[in-house]
Write a protein that holds these residues in place. Sequence first.
Motif, mmCIF file in Angstrom:
data_model
loop_
_atom_site.group_PDB
_atom_site.id
_atom_site.type_symbol
_atom_site.label_atom_id
_atom_site.label_comp_id
_atom_site.label_asym_id
_atom_site.label_seq_id
_atom_site.Cartn_x
_atom_site.Cartn_y
_atom_site.Cartn_z
ATOM 1 N N LYS A 1 -0.446 3.715 10.598
ATOM 2 C CA LYS A 1 0.562 3.131 11.483
ATOM 3 C C LYS A 1 1.330 2.054 10.740
ATOM 4 O O LYS A 1 0.797 1.379 9.870
ATOM 5 C CB LYS A 1 -0.086 2.549 12.746
ATOM 6 N N PHE A 2 2.592 1.924 11.115
ATOM 7 C CA PHE A 2 3.454 0.899 10.527
ATOM 8 C C PHE A 2 4.027 0.073 11.665
ATOM 9 O O PHE A 2 4.522 0.625 12.651
ATOM 10 C CB PHE A 2 4.576 1.554 9.716
ATOM 11 N N HIS A 3 3.955 -1.246 11.538
ATOM 12 C CA HIS A 3 4.440 -2.117 12.611
ATOM 13 C C HIS A 3 5.282 -3.240 12.024
ATOM 14 O O HIS A 3 5.072 -3.666 10.876
ATOM 15 C CB HIS A 3 3.268 -2.727 13.389
ATOM 16 N N GLY B 1 3.651 -4.482 8.364
ATOM 17 C CA GLY B 1 2.869 -3.777 7.359
ATOM 18 C C GLY B 1 2.321 -2.481 7.903
ATOM 19 O O GLY B 1 2.481 -2.137 9.075
ATOM 20 N N ALA B 2 1.657 -1.722 7.012
ATOM 21 C CA ALA B 2 1.038 -0.456 7.379
ATOM 22 C C ALA B 2 -0.475 -0.580 7.274
ATOM 23 O O ALA B 2 -0.997 -1.287 6.404
ATOM 24 C CB ALA B 2 1.541 0.662 6.463
ATOM 25 N N HIS B 3 -1.184 0.122 8.150
ATOM 26 C CA HIS B 3 -2.641 0.037 8.161
ATOM 27 C C HIS B 3 -3.223 1.313 8.761
ATOM 28 O O HIS B 3 -2.531 2.077 9.443
ATOM 29 C CB HIS B 3 -3.099 -1.169 8.980
ATOM 30 N N ARG B 4 -4.499 1.507 8.506
ATOM 31 C CA ARG B 4 -5.245 2.589 9.150
ATOM 32 C C ARG B 4 -6.463 1.981 9.820
ATOM 33 O O ARG B 4 -7.251 1.260 9.192
ATOM 34 C CB ARG B 4 -5.721 3.623 8.134
ATOM 35 N N ASP B 5 -6.636 2.235 11.088
ATOM 36 C CA ASP B 5 -7.805 1.763 11.805
ATOM 37 C C ASP B 5 -8.927 2.784 11.716
ATOM 38 O O ASP B 5 -8.697 3.985 11.531
ATOM 39 C CB ASP B 5 -7.470 1.530 13.289
ATOM 40 N N VAL B 6 -10.147 2.281 11.853
ATOM 41 C CA VAL B 6 -11.282 3.183 11.987
ATOM 42 C C VAL B 6 -11.150 3.921 13.312
ATOM 43 O O VAL B 6 -10.689 3.347 14.319
ATOM 44 C CB VAL B 6 -12.607 2.398 11.931
ATOM 45 N N ALA B 7 -11.537 5.192 13.338
ATOM 46 C CA ALA B 7 -11.460 5.959 14.576
ATOM 47 C C ALA B 7 -12.312 5.296 15.655
ATOM 48 O O ALA B 7 -13.413 4.812 15.380
ATOM 49 C CB ALA B 7 -11.938 7.385 14.339
ATOM 50 N N PRO B 8 -11.848 5.250 16.886
ATOM 51 C CA PRO B 8 -12.612 4.607 17.959
ATOM 52 C C PRO B 8 -13.873 5.408 18.283
ATOM 53 O O PRO B 8 -13.922 6.629 18.072
ATOM 54 C CB PRO B 8 -11.629 4.607 19.127
ATOM 55 N N PRO B 9 -14.895 4.737 18.819
ATOM 56 C CA PRO B 9 -16.135 5.448 19.164
ATOM 57 C C PRO B 9 -15.922 6.393 20.340
ATOM 58 O O PRO B 9 -15.296 6.048 21.330
ATOM 59 C CB PRO B 9 -17.092 4.309 19.523
ATOM 60 N N MET C 1 -0.732 11.668 4.391
ATOM 61 C CA MET C 1 -1.483 10.680 3.603
ATOM 62 C C MET C 1 -2.860 10.413 4.181
ATOM 63 O O MET C 1 -3.422 9.325 4.030
ATOM 64 C CB MET C 1 -0.688 9.381 3.468
ATOM 65 N N SER C 2 -3.409 11.395 4.867
ATOM 66 C CA SER C 2 -4.718 11.201 5.503
ATOM 67 C C SER C 2 -5.843 11.053 4.490
ATOM 68 O O SER C 2 -6.942 10.621 4.841
ATOM 69 C CB SER C 2 -5.018 12.375 6.444
ATOM 70 N N GLU C 3 -5.572 11.409 3.213
ATOM 71 C CA GLU C 3 -6.615 11.284 2.192
ATOM 72 C C GLU C 3 -6.700 9.875 1.615
ATOM 73 O O GLU C 3 -7.581 9.582 0.794
ATOM 74 C CB GLU C 3 -6.360 12.282 1.057
ATOM 75 N N TYR C 4 -5.777 8.979 2.044
ATOM 76 C CA TYR C 4 -5.735 7.634 1.479
ATOM 77 C C TYR C 4 -6.198 6.584 2.490
ATOM 78 O O TYR C 4 -5.883 6.664 3.679
ATOM 79 C CB TYR C 4 -4.312 7.276 1.042
ATOM 80 N N ILE C 5 -6.942 5.608 1.968
ATOM 81 C CA ILE C 5 -7.248 4.405 2.732
ATOM 82 C C ILE C 5 -6.989 3.208 1.828
ATOM 83 O O ILE C 5 -6.786 3.365 0.626
ATOM 84 C CB ILE C 5 -8.717 4.372 3.241
ATOM 85 N N GLU C 6 -6.960 2.042 2.398
ATOM 86 C CA GLU C 6 -6.692 0.831 1.628
ATOM 87 C C GLU C 6 -7.965 0.015 1.517
ATOM 88 O O GLU C 6 -8.627 -0.275 2.526
ATOM 89 C CB GLU C 6 -5.591 -0.003 2.304
ATOM 90 N N TYR C 7 -8.317 -0.358 0.298
ATOM 91 C CA TYR C 7 -9.487 -1.209 0.086
ATOM 92 C C TYR C 7 -9.055 -2.679 0.061
ATOM 93 O O TYR C 7 -7.998 -3.019 -0.457
ATOM 94 C CB TYR C 7 -10.187 -0.845 -1.224
ATOM 95 N N GLY C 8 -9.921 -3.517 0.575
ATOM 96 C CA GLY C 8 -9.576 -4.924 0.671
ATOM 97 C C GLY C 8 -8.732 -5.194 1.898
ATOM 98 O O GLY C 8 -8.277 -4.279 2.591
ATOM 99 N N ARG C 9 -8.524 -6.458 2.171
ATOM 100 C CA ARG C 9 -7.742 -6.854 3.346
ATOM 101 C C ARG C 9 -6.724 -7.905 2.900
ATOM 102 O O ARG C 9 -7.043 -9.086 2.822
ATOM 103 C CB ARG C 9 -8.664 -7.403 4.451
ATOM 104 N N ARG C 10 -5.543 -7.447 2.580
ATOM 105 C CA ARG C 10 -4.497 -8.388 2.162
ATOM 106 C C ARG C 10 -4.185 -9.356 3.300
ATOM 107 O O ARG C 10 -4.178 -8.967 4.469
ATOM 108 C CB ARG C 10 -3.222 -7.641 1.792
ATOM 109 N N PRO C 11 -3.870 -10.592 2.972
ATOM 110 C CA PRO C 11 -3.499 -11.547 4.013
ATOM 111 C C PRO C 11 -2.054 -11.426 4.464
ATOM 112 O O PRO C 11 -1.610 -12.188 5.325
ATOM 113 C CB PRO C 11 -3.752 -12.903 3.346
ATOM 114 N N GLY C 12 -1.296 -10.501 3.883
ATOM 115 C CA GLY C 12 0.095 -10.300 4.289
ATOM 116 C C GLY C 12 0.503 -8.873 4.013
ATOM 117 O O GLY C 12 -0.247 -8.102 3.408
ATOM 118 N N ASN D 1 0.843 -1.195 0.000
ATOM 119 C CA ASN D 1 0.000 0.000 0.000
ATOM 120 C C ASN D 1 0.880 1.248 0.000
ATOM 121 O O ASN D 1 2.111 1.172 0.124
ATOM 122 C CB ASN D 1 -1.000 -0.015 1.159
ATOM 123 N N ILE D 2 0.247 2.391 -0.139
ATOM 124 C CA ILE D 2 0.992 3.636 -0.317
ATOM 125 C C ILE D 2 1.878 3.963 0.884
ATOM 126 O O ILE D 2 2.982 4.488 0.738
ATOM 127 C CB ILE D 2 0.018 4.808 -0.613
#
Length: 560
Positions: free
Chosen positions: A413-415, A387-395, A349-360, A185-186
């Motif tokens: 976030k990158f871990h 990998g890098a990911h963006r979580d949905v904001a918590p409630p 890069m706040s304007e970007y999200i990732e579609y789909g859920r890669r298994p790796g 991802n980006i």
Amino acid sequence: MASTNRFDAIVIGSGVSGGFAAKELTEKGLRVLMLDRGVMVEHGEDYTYDGKPAYEVPARNIMPKPLIESDYFIAKNGYVSPSNRRFYNDDRLNPYAYDEGSKFFWIRPGAVGGKSLIWGRWSFRWSADDFEANKREGIDGDWPIRYDDIAPWYSKVENYIGVSGSRENLPQLPDSEFQPPMPMNIAEKWVKQRLETQFPGRKLINARLSNLTEDKPEQNRTKCQMRNQCGNGCSFGAYFSTQAVTLPAARATGRLTLRSDAVVTNLEYDPVRKRVTGVRFVDARTRQAEVVNADLVFLCASAMASTQILMNSRAAGSGRSHFDSSGTLGKYVMDHIFRVGIEGEIPGMSEYIEYGRRPGGIYIPRFRNIGADENLGFKRGYGYQGGAHRDVAPPVGFGASMKHGMRKYAPWKFHISAFGECLPYRDNSVSLHADKVDRFGVPLMRFDVRFRENELRMMADARTQGEAMLKAAGLGSVRSWEGEHVPGDAIHEMGGARMGADPRSSVLNSWSQAHDASNLYVTDGAQMASVSCVNPSLTFMALTVRAADHAVRTLRSAGT
């Protein structure tokens, strides 16, 4: 093969090794009986929660806290969930023991398909150095084979199962026969460019996965649908499993008989001829014992289970296995050490999200102790998965404002998590319990396995280097953590019946064939003389295919 036997060969276990053993042997014309202690799981039909969202899974697919806090060991490790619980062994029904002062997590499958149903699918070749390091460093247990001996078998397996990845031309991580990689991802591309600039020679590459990125219609398999629900079973057959790949191939020959719920207790042995004469197993449902005969046995029950079967194969009243003339059976047990993680926030890069859920995601290959001698305070090395990911904001709050807030995303976030090599230590061992047996009358496995100073220093370095790389790459809020290091926790246990050139110091020869029984092959993790720092399943499969070829050629040349 002897016409008095109903079967020419018996395969014990149905995971990545057992599945390939059954496929190869049946396709070479042998009548094969496959035995597995787990319940039957048919491809597609028995994937109860395949494709189901969390709200259609009991407890929203979260293990209940009382179960996690109980003695159900697997629940503590975070691997099992309500959706895949059926695929795992229940430790309360099938317990084990470990010595005081040590600790071991024996994480076992409980279904036909074995770990091929629950594995992470990271698929790497071992390097030439992985097969040479023991000898070069004066570590006990030189491999009797080298990389060139196994390279063509890697290619055969990879072309058959489908491995996605990128060519990198790294000597410490040889390239495979690849399908196209799953794109980064980006945010991962952003980290890659900066990390490789700041640390010349280090690489951040695509994950290498046994997840198809191209269809295999000849196997009735469809490319990955990017659901990241592999652990529930995949009806598309997009990732390699016994159910989706090798079992259908073996069944198609008409020469396979499969028995589930078959708990193998020991191997019958003729000490005069030095051959296995049969396999004894107990039906888990009826508790009836049976002995079945064959000219050839492939033991692929997984490293520790195979070692347990070998140790329990002994003359009445004897404490010594028929297959332990070397005195090394049950010793040199290893696993990866890995409970170190590093994470940071990626700016912008706040304007970007990732579609789909890669298994790796991504992999950072080993960069320690690969060139000139380094004075690091430890031998061998480690790599990182992440990998890098963006979580949905918590409630936050209630009502409409909370719902609107949850439509936003948290920062990128990158871990990364480090996986390090464990050296082979003779006194890292397993044995049969002196006075406790399981419900089938088999002595419990008893573990005395520990990580040592070398592994702990390695993980300290991995933590330090991980933090340095993320900070230098420009990530913010970098933090790291280190959990309890327990052997078995990585589910990459190896050793116990290692291969070697000298029958006085090893259990198996260079063909995965027992020194003490020429018609017995052990082709799972038990045979390994070291562990590399990368995941081992691809190597198990390649060694199995190689051993099956040798076994059938040997049988035919003997005219049996």
